[in-house]
Structure formats: C-alpha cells, structure tokens
Write a protein that holds these residues in place. Structure first.
Motif, PDB file in Angstrom:
ATOM      1  N   SER A 161      14.340  -1.682   3.412  1.00  0.00           N
ATOM      2  CA  SER A 161      14.687  -0.400   2.789  1.00  0.00           C
ATOM      3  C   SER A 161      14.856  -0.524   1.278  1.00  0.00           C
ATOM      4  O   SER A 161      14.898   0.487   0.570  1.00  0.00           O
ATOM      5  CB  SER A 161      15.973   0.156   3.413  1.00  0.00           C
ATOM      6  OG  SER A 161      17.061  -0.730   3.194  1.00  0.00           O
ATOM      7  N   ARG A 219       1.338   3.969   3.469  1.00  0.00           N
ATOM      8  CA  ARG A 219       2.767   3.666   3.301  1.00  0.00           C
ATOM      9  C   ARG A 219       3.267   2.955   4.546  1.00  0.00           C
ATOM     10  O   ARG A 219       3.262   3.531   5.643  1.00  0.00           O
ATOM     11  CB  ARG A 219       3.560   4.948   3.047  1.00  0.00           C
ATOM     12  CG  ARG A 219       5.048   4.706   2.789  1.00  0.00           C
ATOM     13  CD  ARG A 219       5.635   5.873   2.019  1.00  0.00           C
ATOM     14  NE  ARG A 219       5.034   5.973   0.694  1.00  0.00           N
ATOM     15  CZ  ARG A 219       5.016   7.092  -0.039  1.00  0.00           C
ATOM     16  NH1 ARG A 219       5.576   8.207   0.422  1.00  0.00           N
ATOM     17  NH2 ARG A 219       4.444   7.083  -1.236  1.00  0.00           N
ATOM     18  N   LYS A 243       9.194   2.496   4.938  1.00  0.00           N
ATOM     19  CA  LYS A 243       9.756   3.847   5.005  1.00  0.00           C
ATOM     20  C   LYS A 243      10.908   4.027   4.031  1.00  0.00           C
ATOM     21  O   LYS A 243      11.591   3.089   3.682  1.00  0.00           O
ATOM     22  CB  LYS A 243      10.228   4.135   6.445  1.00  0.00           C
ATOM     23  CG  LYS A 243       9.132   3.955   7.471  1.00  0.00           C
ATOM     24  CD  LYS A 243       7.954   4.864   7.205  1.00  0.00           C
ATOM     25  CE  LYS A 243       6.874   4.685   8.271  1.00  0.00           C
ATOM     26  NZ  LYS A 243       5.684   5.508   7.996  1.00  0.00           N
ATOM     27  N   GLY A 280       0.600   2.175   9.028  1.00  0.00           N
ATOM     28  CA  GLY A 280       1.442   3.101   8.279  1.00  0.00           C
ATOM     29  C   GLY A 280       0.869   4.515   8.250  1.00  0.00           C
ATOM     30  O   GLY A 280       0.132   4.928   9.145  1.00  0.00           O
ATOM     31  N   THR A 281       1.195   5.243   7.192  1.00  0.00           N
ATOM     32  CA  THR A 281       0.708   6.617   7.031  1.00  0.00           C
ATOM     33  C   THR A 281      -0.040   6.749   5.703  1.00  0.00           C
ATOM     34  O   THR A 281       0.275   6.076   4.721  1.00  0.00           O
ATOM     35  CB  THR A 281       1.876   7.623   7.047  1.00  0.00           C
ATOM     36  OG1 THR A 281       2.832   7.261   6.030  1.00  0.00           O
ATOM     37  CG2 THR A 281       2.568   7.630   8.399  1.00  0.00           C
TER      38      THR A 281
END
Length: 345
Positions: free
Chosen positions: A227, A342, A345, A283-284
């Motif tokens: 993170s 990505r 997150k 990922g996205t």
C-alpha cells in the motif's frame, strides 16, 4: 548525415536482412532525425531480446514436459511388466489345471460330480465347476485387457514424447538463429550506445524532478507494504545498474524487463505473470493521463508487447532496457507506448 548515424542505419539494415523477422520500420534518411534513429535502434534490440526470451521460455517448458513424460513412460513400463507377469502367472495356473484334468482324464472334476448326493447337489456341483472354469478364463482376460490398456498408454506417451522432442529441436533451431541474429546486432548496439550517453542532456533536465523524488523516498526501500507506493518505487531503484540478462529473474546474474517487474511486485506480495504477454493482462487497464507510480507501462503493439517498465511519476519510468544495458530511469517519451496496467491498489 554524420558518419555515426550512417553507420547506425547501415547496421540496422544489415540486422533486419539477417533475421527472419523485420523488427522495425526503416529509419528515414534524415540528418535531423537522430533521436528517432536511436529510439528505433533500441526498439529493434528490445524486440530481438523479447523474441529470444520467448523461445527460451518455450524451450524450458518443453524440457519440463519431456522430463515428466519420460518419467511417465518409465512408470508405465513398470506397470506393463507387472501386467505381463500377472498375465503369465494366471496362464501358468490355468495351464496346470487343464493339464491336471487331461492327465486325470477329468477324474478330478468327474469325481466331484459323481459324489453328488442328489440331483440338487449335482446341479450345485456342476454350477461350481463351470464357475471355476469361467473364473480362470475371466481372470486371464482381465489381465490381458489390463496389459493392453497399459501398452496403449505407453504407446501414447512415447508418441507424445516424440512430438515434444521434435518441438524442442525446433525451438533450439530458432534459438540458434536468434543468437546468430544477436551477434549481428552487436555492432548495432555498440553504435547505439556510442550515439548517446546513459542520459542525454535533455533527458537529465526532464528527469530532474524524478531524481529529486527518488532521493526523498530512498529510506523507504526496506519496507514491504504494497500500500506504500513510495516503498515500491524505492525498492525498485535499489536495482539501478543491475545488468540486463535474457530470461533473468533475479539480481544475480540480472533481469530481463518482465523479470524485473515481476521480481519487484513479488517482493510486495503482488503476483503477476512472467512475460510481457502475461503481465499486459494483469491488474486493471489505466489511461496514460491517469498514470500513477507503480503502474506497469508497456511498449510495442497489441500483438507484440515487447517491453515493460514501472512508472515512477514525473514523466519517468524504471526498466531493464535491453541486452548490453542496465536497469535505469528513462523519460516516458517513446513513440511506441502501448498501454498501462495498475497492479498495486
């Protein structure tokens, strides 16, 4: 056109003729197109690297399949030998019984029938003898069927192994051709590196803010929290200067482009694919205007994403460029930018 660019373009042309795949569009004969020429040379080398890495992975997967198939063939051979032994054992037992019946004139079986007390006992004894004879034959048939099944299994495995061996030979042939192409690229690579320093003057200006940012977060390199994107970037930069190595997935001896991004992500517990073809689906998707540090950025075409790096912000990214180079920071100014994913997150 200066002599250095002439030599670079000549080397590029020779490399394209030498290999079976055209790695880039011809460089225009333009004295003011020096930067584009250098970029084209570097893209050519990346494409060749990517193709070699792909064939190396195919060959490695092939070798694993061959080893597994050969082990299965060995096990099946043992099963076949056991099946044959059991079949022969039952045949011998059956033959001994038949021989005993023949020698005794079937007295043994007849005695059983003659000693029947009544018609019911006779029918029962007859049924028992028939079942015994049928059991002998059924047992033999069962072992014979098992032997046939195991034999067919072995034949199929041998056929599969032969196919894998043929594929292995084909991949090794491709790898030899690509390594030959690599040798022809050596002059191209030397001239490309001589044509520009690791960072040109204009690149240094473009990357000034990026380097300031990196200097401010370097203390976070020991963190492993996914993170904390600053920690991700700081950790990635600890590998600056690490050599590019075909198929490389670790600091020693070095990384290829996708091996580097996979290694950094894995350190933070993020699992992504091994190759650019895999990672482009992880990922996205992210638009170029929405890029954030930690995003994976890809170059090439949809059918051939031949290079990947990690965006660090400030219009820059960290990557393992190509053979003969090292992990470094580059400005995101390439003309073959494809997309971004990505994964953090």
């Amino acid at each position: 056109m200066n002599s250095l660019l002439k030599k670079s373009i000549l080397a590029l042309t020779m490399s394209i003729v030498f290999t079976t795949t055209a790695y880039a569009e011809p460089v225009q004969n333009n004295a003011n197109n020096g930067k584009t020429t250098i970029e084209s040379l570097q893209i050519n080398i990346e494409k060749l690297d990517n193709e070699i890495e792909t064939v190396m992975k195919q060959t490695d997967d092939n070798n694993k399949q061959i080893a597994a198939t050969e082990a299965s063939i060995k096990n099946t051979q043992t099963e076949l030998q056991d099946a044959e032994a059991n079949l022969n054992k039952e045949k011998d037992l059956f033959n001994k019984r038949v021989k005993t019946m023949y020698i005794n004139g079937f007295d043994g079986y007849l005695n059983v029938l003659l000693q029947s007390k009544d018609i019911g006992d006779l029918i029962s004894n007859t049924d028992t003898l028939v079942k015994l004879i049928n059991l002998n034959q059924d047992t033999i048939n069962k072992y014979k069927q098992n032997k046939d099944l195991v034999s067919n299994k072995k034949d199929n495995l041998v056929a599969k192994n032969n196919t894998l061996l043929a594929l292995k030979a084909d991949n090794e042939k491709k790898l030899t051709q690509l390594n030959s192409a690599k040798e022809s690229q050596k002059k191209l690579l030397i001239e490309a590196q001589a044509a520009q320093n690791s960072y040109s003057g204009s690149d240094q200006v473009a990357l000034a803010d990026a380097f300031k940012y990196l200097d401010s977060i370097k203390s976070k390199a020991s963190s492993n929290s996914p993170s904390d994107i600053d920690a991700v970037i700081a950790y990635a930069t600890t590998f600056l200067g690490t050599p590019y190595v075909w198929g490389g997935t670790s600091p020693k001896p070095g990384f290829d482009c996708s091996g580097f991004t996979q290694y950094v992500c894995a350190h933070f517990g993020v699992s992504i694919g091994r190759t650019t073809y895999d990672q482009i689906n992880d990922g996205t998707e992210v638009s170029r205007s929405s890029l954030k540090p930690g995003d994976l950025i890809f170059f090439g075409t949809a059918s051939d994403p031949h290079h990947v790096g990690m965006y660090i912000g400030f219009g820059a990214y960290i990557h393992a460029p190509h053979t003969g180079d090292v992990i470094k920071i580059s400005p995101l100014t390439r003309s073959d930018y494809l997309t971004a994913r990505r994964v953090f997150k």
